[in-house]
Design a protein around this motif. Structure first.
Motif, PDB file in Angstrom:
ATOM      1  N   ALA A  27       0.835  -1.202   0.000  1.00 52.80           N
ATOM      2  CA  ALA A  27       0.000   0.000   0.000  1.00 52.80           C
ATOM      3  C   ALA A  27       0.869   1.251   0.000  1.00 52.80           C
ATOM      4  O   ALA A  27       0.584   2.221  -0.708  1.00 52.80           O
ATOM      5  CB  ALA A  27      -0.928   0.004   1.214  1.00 52.80           C
ATOM      6  N   GLN A  28       1.926   1.223   0.777  1.00 55.66           N
ATOM      7  CA  GLN A  28       2.831   2.372   0.839  1.00 55.66           C
ATOM      8  C   GLN A  28       3.521   2.589  -0.509  1.00 55.66           C
ATOM      9  O   GLN A  28       3.649   3.724  -0.967  1.00 55.66           O
ATOM     10  CB  GLN A  28       3.869   2.161   1.941  1.00 55.66           C
ATOM     11  N   ARG A  29       3.943   1.528  -1.137  1.00 56.43           N
ATOM     12  CA  ARG A  29       4.598   1.651  -2.439  1.00 56.43           C
ATOM     13  C   ARG A  29       3.654   2.203  -3.500  1.00 56.43           C
ATOM     14  O   ARG A  29       4.078   2.879  -4.420  1.00 56.43           O
ATOM     15  CB  ARG A  29       5.126   0.293  -2.893  1.00 56.43           C
ATOM     16  N   ASN A  30       2.365   1.889  -3.358  1.00 58.13           N
ATOM     17  CA  ASN A  30       1.378   2.370  -4.317  1.00 58.13           C
ATOM     18  C   ASN A  30       0.914   3.785  -4.016  1.00 58.13           C
ATOM     19  O   ASN A  30       0.099   4.335  -4.754  1.00 58.13           O
ATOM     20  CB  ASN A  30       0.172   1.426  -4.360  1.00 58.13           C
ATOM     21  N   GLY A  31       1.406   4.367  -2.939  1.00 61.16           N
ATOM     22  CA  GLY A  31       1.060   5.731  -2.600  1.00 61.16           C
ATOM     23  C   GLY A  31      -0.215   5.865  -1.790  1.00 61.16           C
ATOM     24  O   GLY A  31      -0.714   6.969  -1.589  1.00 61.16           O
ATOM     25  N   ASP A  32      -0.752   4.769  -1.309  1.00 60.43           N
ATOM     26  CA  ASP A  32      -1.974   4.784  -0.511  1.00 60.43           C
ATOM     27  C   ASP A  32      -1.593   4.938   0.967  1.00 60.43           C
ATOM     28  O   ASP A  32      -1.554   3.971   1.723  1.00 60.43           O
ATOM     29  CB  ASP A  32      -2.764   3.497  -0.727  1.00 60.43           C
ATOM     30  N   ILE A  33      -1.324   6.168   1.375  1.00 61.48           N
ATOM     31  CA  ILE A  33      -0.844   6.416   2.726  1.00 61.48           C
ATOM     32  C   ILE A  33      -1.939   6.152   3.763  1.00 61.48           C
ATOM     33  O   ILE A  33      -1.670   5.612   4.835  1.00 61.48           O
ATOM     34  CB  ILE A  33      -0.310   7.862   2.850  1.00 61.48           C
ATOM     35  N   ARG A  34      -3.162   6.521   3.450  1.00 61.72           N
ATOM     36  CA  ARG A  34      -4.269   6.270   4.386  1.00 61.72           C
ATOM     37  C   ARG A  34      -4.454   4.758   4.580  1.00 61.72           C
ATOM     38  O   ARG A  34      -4.625   4.278   5.700  1.00 61.72           O
ATOM     39  CB  ARG A  34      -5.547   6.902   3.873  1.00 61.72           C
ATOM     40  N   GLY A  35      -4.415   4.003   3.506  1.00 62.12           N
ATOM     41  CA  GLY A  35      -4.525   2.552   3.601  1.00 62.12           C
ATOM     42  C   GLY A  35      -3.363   1.956   4.367  1.00 62.12           C
ATOM     43  O   GLY A  35      -3.540   1.041   5.176  1.00 62.12           O
ATOM     44  N   TYR A  36      -2.171   2.502   4.128  1.00 63.45           N
ATOM     45  CA  TYR A  36      -0.974   2.042   4.846  1.00 63.45           C
ATOM     46  C   TYR A  36      -1.146   2.252   6.343  1.00 63.45           C
ATOM     47  O   TYR A  36      -0.812   1.374   7.142  1.00 63.45           O
ATOM     48  CB  TYR A  36       0.252   2.784   4.336  1.00 63.45           C
ATOM     49  N   ALA A  37      -1.677   3.414   6.723  1.00 62.43           N
ATOM     50  CA  ALA A  37      -1.866   3.716   8.140  1.00 62.43           C
ATOM     51  C   ALA A  37      -2.863   2.754   8.783  1.00 62.43           C
ATOM     52  O   ALA A  37      -2.641   2.282   9.909  1.00 62.43           O
ATOM     53  CB  ALA A  37      -2.334   5.155   8.309  1.00 62.43           C
ATOM     54  N   MET A  38      -3.933   2.451   8.081  1.00 62.55           N
ATOM     55  CA  MET A  38      -4.944   1.540   8.622  1.00 62.55           C
ATOM     56  C   MET A  38      -4.379   0.124   8.759  1.00 62.55           C
ATOM     57  O   MET A  38      -4.611  -0.547   9.764  1.00 62.55           O
ATOM     58  CB  MET A  38      -6.182   1.544   7.733  1.00 62.55           C
ATOM     59  N   ILE A  39      -3.652  -0.313   7.760  1.00 61.71           N
ATOM     60  CA  ILE A  39      -3.080  -1.660   7.791  1.00 61.71           C
ATOM     61  C   ILE A  39      -2.023  -1.760   8.882  1.00 61.71           C
ATOM     62  O   ILE A  39      -1.935  -2.767   9.590  1.00 61.71           O
ATOM     63  CB  ILE A  39      -2.498  -2.025   6.410  1.00 61.71           C
ATOM     64  N   THR A  40      -1.228  -0.707   9.051  1.00 60.34           N
ATOM     65  CA  THR A  40      -0.214  -0.696  10.101  1.00 60.34           C
ATOM     66  C   THR A  40      -0.855  -0.759  11.477  1.00 60.34           C
ATOM     67  O   THR A  40      -0.353  -1.445  12.376  1.00 60.34           O
ATOM     68  CB  THR A  40       0.664   0.564   9.971  1.00 60.34           C
ATOM     69  N   GLU A  41      -1.969  -0.084  11.647  1.00 61.11           N
ATOM     70  CA  GLU A  41      -2.693  -0.127  12.920  1.00 61.11           C
ATOM     71  C   GLU A  41      -3.175  -1.542  13.214  1.00 61.11           C
ATOM     72  O   GLU A  41      -3.067  -2.026  14.344  1.00 61.11           O
ATOM     73  CB  GLU A  41      -3.870   0.833  12.865  1.00 61.11           C
ATOM     74  N   GLU A  42      -3.687  -2.222  12.197  1.00 59.65           N
ATOM     75  CA  GLU A  42      -4.128  -3.606  12.366  1.00 59.65           C
ATOM     76  C   GLU A  42      -2.945  -4.511  12.699  1.00 59.65           C
ATOM     77  O   GLU A  42      -3.056  -5.414  13.533  1.00 59.65           O
ATOM     78  CB  GLU A  42      -4.817  -4.097  11.102  1.00 59.65           C
ATOM     79  N   ALA A  43      -1.807  -4.269  12.058  1.00 61.18           N
ATOM     80  CA  ALA A  43      -0.612  -5.064  12.322  1.00 61.18           C
ATOM     81  C   ALA A  43      -0.127  -4.847  13.754  1.00 61.18           C
ATOM     82  O   ALA A  43       0.306  -5.796  14.417  1.00 61.18           O
ATOM     83  CB  ALA A  43       0.497  -4.709  11.330  1.00 61.18           C
ATOM     84  N   GLU A  44      -0.216  -3.617  14.240  1.00 65.16           N
ATOM     85  CA  GLU A  44       0.195  -3.336  15.618  1.00 65.16           C
ATOM     86  C   GLU A  44      -0.704  -4.055  16.616  1.00 65.16           C
ATOM     87  O   GLU A  44      -0.223  -4.546  17.641  1.00 65.16           O
ATOM     88  CB  GLU A  44       0.177  -1.836  15.882  1.00 65.16           C
ATOM     89  N   ALA A  45      -1.991  -4.139  16.321  1.00 65.15           N
ATOM     90  CA  ALA A  45      -2.914  -4.866  17.196  1.00 65.15           C
ATOM     91  C   ALA A  45      -2.550  -6.350  17.231  1.00 65.15           C
ATOM     92  O   ALA A  45      -2.556  -6.975  18.302  1.00 65.15           O
ATOM     93  CB  ALA A  45      -4.343  -4.673  16.728  1.00 65.15           C
ATOM     94  N   LEU A  46      -2.215  -6.906  16.079  1.00 65.62           N
ATOM     95  CA  LEU A  46      -1.789  -8.311  16.033  1.00 65.62           C
ATOM     96  C   LEU A  46      -0.500  -8.513  16.819  1.00 65.62           C
ATOM     97  O   LEU A  46      -0.343  -9.508  17.529  1.00 65.62           O
ATOM     98  CB  LEU A  46      -1.597  -8.764  14.583  1.00 65.62           C
ATOM     99  N   TYR A  47       0.418  -7.559  16.707  1.00 62.57           N
ATOM    100  CA  TYR A  47       1.691  -7.659  17.414  1.00 62.57           C
ATOM    101  C   TYR A  47       1.473  -7.643  18.929  1.00 62.57           C
ATOM    102  O   TYR A  47       2.127  -8.391  19.653  1.00 62.57           O
ATOM    103  CB  TYR A  47       2.627  -6.521  16.994  1.00 62.57           C
ATOM    104  N   LYS A  48       0.537  -6.834  19.399  1.00 60.85           N
ATOM    105  CA  LYS A  48       0.233  -6.793  20.829  1.00 60.85           C
ATOM    106  C   LYS A  48      -0.324  -8.128  21.299  1.00 60.85           C
ATOM    107  O   LYS A  48       0.005  -8.602  22.387  1.00 60.85           O
ATOM    108  CB  LYS A  48      -0.741  -5.664  21.136  1.00 60.85           C
ATOM    109  N   GLU A  49      -1.157  -8.753  20.479  1.00 60.74           N
ATOM    110  CA  GLU A  49      -1.694 -10.071  20.814  1.00 60.74           C
ATOM    111  C   GLU A  49      -0.582 -11.112  20.857  1.00 60.74           C
ATOM    112  O   GLU A  49      -0.571 -11.984  21.728  1.00 60.74           O
ATOM    113  CB  GLU A  49      -2.758 -10.491  19.812  1.00 60.74           C
TER     114      GLU A  49
END
Length: 59
Positions: A27-49
């Motif tokens: 997503a970041q490579r494609n220039g979708d910064i908003r999508g990148y931010a949302m996906i990163t937030e989901e990844a952080e939640a998984l990392y906490k689990e």
């Protein structure tokens, strides 16, 4: 004996985490910064689990 075929929840979460990181990278490579931010937030939640499960196994 029957626990042999049960999947490890930690491994499942780690696979999902890796997939989210890769998805975020694309997503970041494609220039979708908003999508990148949302996906990163989901990844952080998984990392906490993942950290929570690892801490429980250490006890």
């Amino acid at each position: 004996m029957f626990g042999l075929f049960k999947s490890d929840p930690l491994k499942v979460l780690q696979k999902q985490y890796s997939a989210k990181l890769e998805e975020g990278l694309q997503a970041q490579r494609n220039g979708d910064i908003r999508g990148y931010a949302m996906i990163t937030e989901e990844a952080e939640a998984l990392y906490k689990e993942i950290q929570k499960l690892e801490a429980e196994r250490q006890k």
